[in-house]
Design a protein around this motif. Structure first.
Motif, PDB file in Angstrom:
ATOM      1  N   SER A  21       0.824  -1.211   0.000  1.00 36.46           N
ATOM      2  CA  SER A  21       0.000   0.000   0.000  1.00 36.46           C
ATOM      3  C   SER A  21       0.853   1.253   0.000  1.00 36.46           C
ATOM      4  CB  SER A  21      -0.906   0.005   1.240  1.00 36.46           C
ATOM      5  OG  SER A  21      -0.145   0.233   2.413  1.00 36.46           O
ATOM      6  N   ASP A  22       0.295   2.295  -0.591  1.00 32.71           N
ATOM      7  CA  ASP A  22       0.845   3.642  -0.534  1.00 32.71           C
ATOM      8  C   ASP A  22      -0.326   4.566  -0.237  1.00 32.71           C
ATOM      9  OD1 ASP A  22       2.316   5.960  -0.756  1.00 32.71           O
ATOM     10  OD2 ASP A  22       2.186   6.016  -2.957  1.00 32.71           O
ATOM     11  N   PRO A  23      -0.356   5.156   0.955  1.00 28.80           N
ATOM     12  CA  PRO A  23       0.672   5.260   1.980  1.00 28.80           C
ATOM     13  C   PRO A  23       0.835   3.983   2.790  1.00 28.80           C
ATOM     14  CG  PRO A  23      -1.337   6.283   2.736  1.00 28.80           C
ATOM     15  CD  PRO A  23      -1.580   5.890   1.309  1.00 28.80           C
ATOM     16  N   LEU A  24       1.803   4.022   3.693  1.00 32.97           N
ATOM     17  CA  LEU A  24       2.071   2.899   4.567  1.00 32.97           C
ATOM     18  C   LEU A  24       0.996   2.805   5.648  1.00 32.97           C
ATOM     19  CD1 LEU A  24       5.884   3.620   5.054  1.00 32.97           C
ATOM     20  CD2 LEU A  24       4.831   2.227   3.280  1.00 32.97           C
ATOM     21  N   ARG A  76     -10.698  -4.600   1.057  1.00 28.19           N
ATOM     22  CA  ARG A  76     -10.860  -3.189   1.413  1.00 28.19           C
ATOM     23  C   ARG A  76      -9.549  -2.687   2.002  1.00 28.19           C
ATOM     24  NH1 ARG A  76     -13.377  -0.833   6.676  1.00 28.19           N
ATOM     25  NH2 ARG A  76     -13.535   1.384   6.227  1.00 28.19           N
ATOM     26  N   ILE A  77      -9.009  -1.630   1.411  1.00 25.73           N
ATOM     27  CA  ILE A  77      -7.779  -1.002   1.883  1.00 25.73           C
ATOM     28  C   ILE A  77      -8.160   0.362   2.437  1.00 25.73           C
ATOM     29  CG2 ILE A  77      -5.458  -0.249   1.264  1.00 25.73           C
ATOM     30  CD1 ILE A  77      -7.298  -2.551  -1.085  1.00 25.73           C
ATOM     31  N   LEU A 123      -0.780  -7.387  -4.941  1.00 21.11           N
ATOM     32  CA  LEU A 123      -1.698  -6.288  -5.224  1.00 21.11           C
ATOM     33  C   LEU A 123      -1.089  -4.990  -4.710  1.00 21.11           C
ATOM     34  CD1 LEU A 123      -4.489  -5.160  -6.074  1.00 21.11           C
ATOM     35  CD2 LEU A 123      -5.298  -5.728  -3.773  1.00 21.11           C
ATOM     36  N   LYS A 124      -0.869  -4.030  -5.609  1.00 20.29           N
ATOM     37  CA  LYS A 124      -0.351  -2.723  -5.236  1.00 20.29           C
ATOM     38  C   LYS A 124      -1.488  -1.711  -5.290  1.00 20.29           C
ATOM     39  CE  LYS A 124       4.424  -3.495  -6.758  1.00 20.29           C
ATOM     40  NZ  LYS A 124       5.546  -2.995  -7.597  1.00 20.29           N
TER      41      LYS A 124
END
Length: 451
Positions: free
Chosen positions: A67-70, A105-106, A126-127
Motif C-alpha cells: 500500500s501507498d501510503p504505509l 478493502r484497503i 496487489l499494489k
C-alpha cells in the motif's frame, strides 16, 4: 494233549485280559449324529474395491498487498486481516481459497479507502495507492475537513520542542477521535444529549425541562474486549537453560487456577477512554513519534507505569495477569519455546529488526499466524507486558542482587518488544524486572480475570 490244553487256556486268559483293558477290544460304533438342517448360505459380499487415495489437500494461495501510503488497514470479506508495514507497506494474507472471489478493502484513516474484488487462481501481489479525500459532494458537511492526524497546534513552536516524552493533557480545542481504527468489539455509542438544541429551536413552557448545562460530561463505559478461557492445571514454568545466569532457570511445575486473559494488548483508544473517564493524564509519547498516543488508536499503549496498568485493569473490572498465568497463556501446557512452536520465525512477531516490516510498534493482532496455543495474540514481541508478580528468583535459581525482601520495587515484565532481538530473548520463558514506578516506551500490558 495236556500241553495243547494248557496253551489254549493261557492264550484265552490273556485275550480276555486284553479286552478288559481295551487293547484288543473291537471299536465301538460311532453314534449317529442328528441330522442338521441345511441352511442356505448368504451370498458373499462383492470384493472390496481398492482403497482410494485420500483426498488431496485443497490448494491455497497467498495475497501480498503493498500500500501507498504505509500502515493501511486491510479487510478481506469484511474481516480485519492486519495493517501494512510501516517500512515497506507490505502485508501478506495467507491461506486463501482459489475457488472463492474475495472483496478487499484497503483503508487509511484521514486519507480514504479503496475496494477491490479479486478471484485468485494463484499467488498474487496487489499494489494499491490511495488518494486523499476531497470534500466536494453535496453531502459533505460544511466547514469540516477529513479526519486527519492532529497537527501541531502551535506552528511557532520549534520542532525540537515537540519531540518530547510529554503530551499536554486534554485540550478542548483539539478534535479527538474516540473510536479505534479497528472495528473489533464495538461498544454502543454514547447517547447524544441534544436537549440544548431542542430548547433553542422549540422552547417549552416548563423551564424544568430545559437543559441548563449543555456541557455535561458524557458517561464513558469501560470497553470489554475479547478474552479466552484457560482451564486450571499443572504447567511447567521457566526453562532449563544451559546459561547459569538466566533468571528463568530452573524449570518447575506450578498449579494455575482457571482464568481468562485478553486476546489482545490494550490499545491507545481504550486507554484514552480510561483517561477521559477518570481524568488521568495521557501517557507521554515516545521520542520516535510525537503524536503516537492520539494518532494510532489501534496500536498498543506504551509509557504506562505498573500503577497505570493496574488502575486501568481495575476500571474495566479485570486485573493484571500473574507471571505464571501469562506464561501458561503464551507457551501452553507443552512449554513451547515460542507461542507458535519450537523455532523462531521472524514473520510471526514484531521484534527488533526490519524482517517483520515494523521498526517500532505494530497494530495489535497484526501477526495472527503467531498466536499461542490458546489463541492469544502478540504474546511475544510488539511490547513488553506488565504482570502483577513481584520480581524474585525462581526456587533453586540463580541469585539476583536486584531483589531483596526490603525493596520490592520491581515487577515482572514479559514477552519482549520491538526493541529486543530474538537472540537476546531466546524464549517466551524470558523474564525481566521493571521498576513499577517507571514508564517504558517499549512496555504495555493486557488484562486477566479470575473465573
Amino acid at each position: 494233549l495236556s500241553i495243547l490244553i494248557f496253551t489254549f487256556l493261557v492264550f484265552f486268559s490273556q485275550n480276555a485280559l486284553a479286552q478288559d483293558i481295551g487293547i484288543l477290544s473291537e471299536p465301538v460304533p460311532a453314534k449317529k449324529k442328528p441330522t442338521e438342517k441345511v441352511v442356505p448360505r448368504k451370498p458373499l459380499p462383492p470384493p472390496r474395491k481398492a482403497a482410494e487415495p485420500a483426498e488431496k489437500t485443497k490448494r491455497r494461495v497467498i495475497l501480498t498487498i503493498i500500500s501507498d501510503p504505509l500502515e493501511c488497514e486491510i479487510y478481506v470479506n469484511d474481516i480485519y486481516r492486519g495493517t501494512t508495514a510501516s517500512l515497506n507497506g507490505k502485508l501478506i494474507v495467507p491461506d486463501l481459497d482459489p475457488t472463492v472471489s474475495y472483496s478487499i478493502r484497503i483503508y487509511k484513516r484521514g486519507i480514504g479507502e479503496e475496494l477491490k474484488t479479486l478471484a485468485l487462481s494463484q499467488d498474487q501481489e496487489l499494489k494499491v495507492s490511495l488518494k486523499e479525500k476531497v470534500a466536494n459532494t453535496a453531502t459533505d458537511k460544511p466547514n469540516t475537513s477529513p479526519d486527519k492526524p492532529i497537527a501541531n497546534p502551535d506552528k511557532n513552536t520549534p520542532p525540537e520542542e515537540l519531540v518530547t516524552n510529554t503530551l499536554p493533557t486534554k485540550q478542548a480545542d483539539k478534535p479527538i477521535d474516540k473510536a479505534p481504527d479497528k472495528p473489533i468489539d464495538k461498544e454502543p455509542s454514547n447517547p447524544i444529549n441534544d436537549t440544548s438544541v431542542a430548547a433553542t429551536s422549540n422552547p417549552v413552557s416548563n423551564p424544568s425541562t430545559t437543559a441548563t448545562t449543555p456541557t455535561t460530561k458524557p458517561v464513558i463505559m469501560p470497553p470489554q474486549r475479547e478474552m479466552v478461557l484457560i482451564n486450571a492445571g499443572e504447567v511447567n514454568i521457566g526453562s532449563n537453560s544451559s546459561i547459569k545466569a538466566d533468571n528463568f532457570r530452573p524449570q518447575h511445575k506450578v498449579n494455575v487456577a482457571t482464568f481468562y486473559i485478553d486476546v489482545y494488548e490494550v490499545n491507545n483508544a481504550d486507554y484514552k477512554l480510561f483517561c477521559d473517564a477518570t481524568s488521568r493524564t495521557y501517557p507521554p509519547n515516545p521520542e520516535w513519534d510525537s503524536n503516537y498516543f492520539l494518532t494510532k488508536p489501534n496500536y498498543p499503549v506504551i509509557n504506562v507505569t505498573w500503577d497505570d496498568a493496574n488502575a486501568y485493569a481495575f476500571w474495566v473490572g479485570k486485573r493484571l495477569p500473574t507471571e505464571e498465568e501469562w506464561e501458561k497463556a503464551a507457551r501452553g501446557i507443552e512449554s513451547r519455546n515460542w507461542p507458535w512452536g519450537k523455532d523462531y520465525q521472524p514473520n510471526l512477531t514484531n521484534l527488533a529488526g526490519a524482517e517483520d516490516g515494523f521498526e517500532y510498534t505494530a497494530p495489535t493482532g497484526n501477526f495472527p499466524e503467531g498466536v499461542s496455543p490458546y489463541g492469544v495474540q502478540d504474546m511475544v514481541g510488539n511490547v513488553w507486558e506488565w504482570t502483577s508478580s513481584s520480581y524474585k528468583p525462581y526456587p533453586g535459581g540463580p541469585d539476583d542482587k536486584r531483589y531483596t525482601l526490603e525493596n520490592e520495587k520491581y515487577r515482572v515484565i514479559r514477552g519482549g518488544g520491538y526493541n529486543v532481538l530474538a537472540k537476546g530473548l531466546r524464549t517466551a520463558a524470558f523474564r525481566f524486572p521493571g521498576e513499577f514506578k517507571k514508564p517504558y516506551d517499549g512496555t504495555g500490558f493486557r488484562c486477566a480475570k479470575s473465573q
